[in-house]
Design a protein around this motif. Structure first.
Motif, PDB file in Angstrom:
ATOM      1  N   THR A 165      53.546  25.504  74.535  1.00 41.61           N
ATOM      2  CA  THR A 165      53.659  25.809  75.870  1.00 41.61           C
ATOM      3  C   THR A 165      54.932  26.467  76.244  1.00 41.61           C
ATOM      4  O   THR A 165      54.922  26.866  77.577  1.00 41.61           O
ATOM      5  CB  THR A 165      53.954  24.429  76.497  1.00 41.61           C
ATOM      6  OG1 THR A 165      55.311  24.010  76.014  1.00 41.61           O
ATOM      7  CG2 THR A 165      52.947  23.320  76.212  1.00 41.61           C
ATOM      8  N   GLN A 166      55.489  27.118  75.440  1.00 43.01           N
ATOM      9  CA  GLN A 166      56.669  28.050  75.443  1.00 43.01           C
ATOM     10  C   GLN A 166      56.370  29.479  75.310  1.00 43.01           C
ATOM     11  O   GLN A 166      57.249  30.206  74.829  1.00 43.01           O
ATOM     12  CB  GLN A 166      57.912  27.613  74.715  1.00 43.01           C
ATOM     13  CG  GLN A 166      58.519  26.223  75.164  1.00 43.01           C
ATOM     14  CD  GLN A 166      59.095  26.399  76.535  1.00 43.01           C
ATOM     15  OE1 GLN A 166      59.483  27.312  77.066  1.00 43.01           O
ATOM     16  NE2 GLN A 166      59.099  25.135  77.166  1.00 43.01           N
ATOM     17  N   THR A 167      55.128  29.818  75.703  1.00 47.15           N
ATOM     18  CA  THR A 167      54.558  31.237  75.502  1.00 47.15           C
ATOM     19  C   THR A 167      53.582  31.600  76.423  1.00 47.15           C
ATOM     20  O   THR A 167      52.726  30.617  76.613  1.00 47.15           O
ATOM     21  CB  THR A 167      54.427  31.667  73.905  1.00 47.15           C
ATOM     22  OG1 THR A 167      54.106  33.030  73.872  1.00 47.15           O
ATOM     23  CG2 THR A 167      53.310  30.568  73.397  1.00 47.15           C
ATOM     24  N   ILE A 168      53.362  32.948  76.940  1.00 48.43           N
ATOM     25  CA  ILE A 168      52.374  33.287  77.662  1.00 48.43           C
ATOM     26  C   ILE A 168      51.282  33.621  76.842  1.00 48.43           C
ATOM     27  O   ILE A 168      50.147  33.786  76.884  1.00 48.43           O
ATOM     28  CB  ILE A 168      52.741  34.641  78.513  1.00 48.43           C
ATOM     29  CG1 ILE A 168      51.822  35.136  79.433  1.00 48.43           C
ATOM     30  CG2 ILE A 168      53.044  35.726  77.183  1.00 48.43           C
ATOM     31  CD1 ILE A 168      52.277  36.236  80.425  1.00 48.43           C
ATOM     32  N   ALA A 169      51.444  33.533  75.357  1.00 47.63           N
ATOM     33  CA  ALA A 169      50.426  33.985  74.305  1.00 47.63           C
ATOM     34  C   ALA A 169      49.804  32.631  73.575  1.00 47.63           C
ATOM     35  O   ALA A 169      49.355  32.826  72.510  1.00 47.63           O
ATOM     36  CB  ALA A 169      50.935  34.719  73.318  1.00 47.63           C
ATOM     37  N   VAL A 178      55.614  38.493  68.514  1.00 41.66           N
ATOM     38  CA  VAL A 178      55.388  37.730  69.631  1.00 41.66           C
ATOM     39  C   VAL A 178      56.672  36.927  69.597  1.00 41.66           C
ATOM     40  O   VAL A 178      57.372  36.241  68.704  1.00 41.66           O
ATOM     41  CB  VAL A 178      54.487  36.526  69.391  1.00 41.66           C
ATOM     42  CG1 VAL A 178      54.400  35.502  70.707  1.00 41.66           C
ATOM     43  CG2 VAL A 178      53.133  37.182  69.322  1.00 41.66           C
ATOM     44  N   LEU A 179      57.412  37.399  70.834  1.00 43.21           N
ATOM     45  CA  LEU A 179      58.733  36.503  70.976  1.00 43.21           C
ATOM     46  C   LEU A 179      58.127  35.219  72.054  1.00 43.21           C
ATOM     47  O   LEU A 179      58.080  35.611  73.299  1.00 43.21           O
ATOM     48  CB  LEU A 179      59.841  37.446  71.528  1.00 43.21           C
ATOM     49  CG  LEU A 179      60.209  38.816  70.794  1.00 43.21           C
ATOM     50  CD1 LEU A 179      61.550  39.311  71.512  1.00 43.21           C
ATOM     51  CD2 LEU A 179      60.660  38.194  69.357  1.00 43.21           C
ATOM     52  N   PHE A 180      58.648  34.141  71.515  1.00 42.91           N
ATOM     53  CA  PHE A 180      58.374  33.001  72.667  1.00 42.91           C
ATOM     54  C   PHE A 180      59.662  32.887  73.533  1.00 42.91           C
ATOM     55  O   PHE A 180      60.338  33.541  73.606  1.00 42.91           O
ATOM     56  CB  PHE A 180      58.412  31.640  71.950  1.00 42.91           C
ATOM     57  CG  PHE A 180      57.022  31.174  71.169  1.00 42.91           C
ATOM     58  CD1 PHE A 180      56.800  30.012  71.474  1.00 42.91           C
ATOM     59  CD2 PHE A 180      56.648  32.255  70.421  1.00 42.91           C
ATOM     60  CE1 PHE A 180      55.209  29.600  70.910  1.00 42.91           C
ATOM     61  CE2 PHE A 180      55.226  31.775  69.761  1.00 42.91           C
ATOM     62  CZ  PHE A 180      54.875  30.344  69.931  1.00 42.91           C
TER      63      PHE A 180
END
Length: 221
Positions: A13-17, A111-113
Motif C-alpha cells: 500500500t506504500q507504493t504507486i507500483a 523502485v523506491l517505496f
C-alpha cells in the motif's frame, strides 16, 4: 526463503507500483519488468496531479526537483518527493511519495517505496527499497558480481538462483543502512533490519536483526 518473499518484505500500500508486484513471489522477479510498467502506468496518471516531461518522465506537481538534477526516462516521481542538486536518475526508476534522492545519488532500474531516503552520495541499481528504508551517506548497492556470473541469493540454509546478471539489494520496510556500507549483489534485508556503518553485506539478513559483521548478526532488543 519464506522471509525473502514480497509479502514478508513490503507493504504494497506504500507504493504507486503495487501492480508491478502482482503475480511475483520474490522481489527480484520484477526487476526486468520495471521499464514497461513505468511506460504503462505513466500514461494513466492524472494530468491535474502529474505532468509529463519529455517522452517518458512523469513528475508529480507537488514534487521538488532541482534544476541541476539529471533525469532520464522512463521514470515516475511521485507526490511530495524531493530530487536534490545533481541527483542522477538513469532510467527505469520509480521514486515514491515523500522520498528523497539526494546530492550525487544515482538511481538505475529501481523502485523506491514511499518515504525512502537515499540522500547523500548513494548508488542504487537494480534494487527495491521498501517503505521508509534509509541508506546512510556513501552506502551503495553493488549489482553485478565481479566474475559477471548470474546472481544467487544466499539464504540462511539454502541458495536461490535469480537467473539475472544484475541484482542489487532488496531492502524491506524501515531498513537502516549505515554510512559507507556496500550491499553486495543479491543482498536481502528483512523489515526493520539495521546495518552498521562501513559494513560489507552479502546474503540474507532476517527481519529485526542488526548486522555488525559477518559473524555477528543479532536480534534487535
Amino acid at each position: 526463503m519464506e522471509e525473502c518473499k514480497i509479502t514478508e518484505l513490503y507493504d504494497l500500500t506504500q507504493t504507486i507500483a503495487a501492480e508491478l508486484f502482482e503475480g511475483a513471489e520474490y522481489p527480484w522477479e520484477v526487476l526486468p519488468k520495471i521499464h514497461a510498467f513505468i511506460l504503462e502506468l505513466g500514461e494513466t496518471l492524472p494530468e491535474d496531479r502529474y505532468f509529463k516531461q519529455g517522452d517518458d518522465v512523469w513528475v508529480a506537481r507537488t514534487a521538488k526537483v532541482a534544476i541541476t538534477a539529471s533525469i532520464t526516462g522512463p521514470c515516475i516521481i511521485d507526490e511530495e518527493a524531493e530530487i536534490r542538486h545533481c541527483a542522477f536518475i538513469r532510467g527505469n526508476a520509480i521514486v515514491g511519495k515523500g522520498a528523497v534522492v539526494g546530492n550525487s545519488t544515482e538511481l538505475k532500474n529501481v523502485v523506491l517505496f514511499n518515504g525512502v531516503q537515499v540522500p547523500h552520495y548513494n548508488y542504487v541499481g537494480d534494487s527495491i527499497l521498501g517503505y521508509k528504508a534509509h541508506m546512510g551517506a556513501g552506502s551503495i548497492t553493488s549489482n553485478v558480481k565481479s566474475d559477471k556470473t548470474l546472481v544467487v541469493i544466499h539464504g540462511e540454509r539454502e541458495q536461490f538462483p535469480t537467473g539475472l546478471k544484475k541484482v542489487g539489494a532488496m531492502l524491506g520496510d524501515e531498513v537502516e543502512v549505515g554510512c559507507n556500507s556496500v550491499l553486495n549483489p543479491g543482498t536481502v534485508i528483512g523489515r526493520r533490519g539495521q546495518v552498521y556503518p562501513v559494513s560489507c553485506v552479502r546474503g540474507f539478513i532476517p527481519a529485526d536483526h542488526i548486522f555488525k559483521d559477518r559473524d555477528h548478526v543479532i536480534r534487535r532488543q
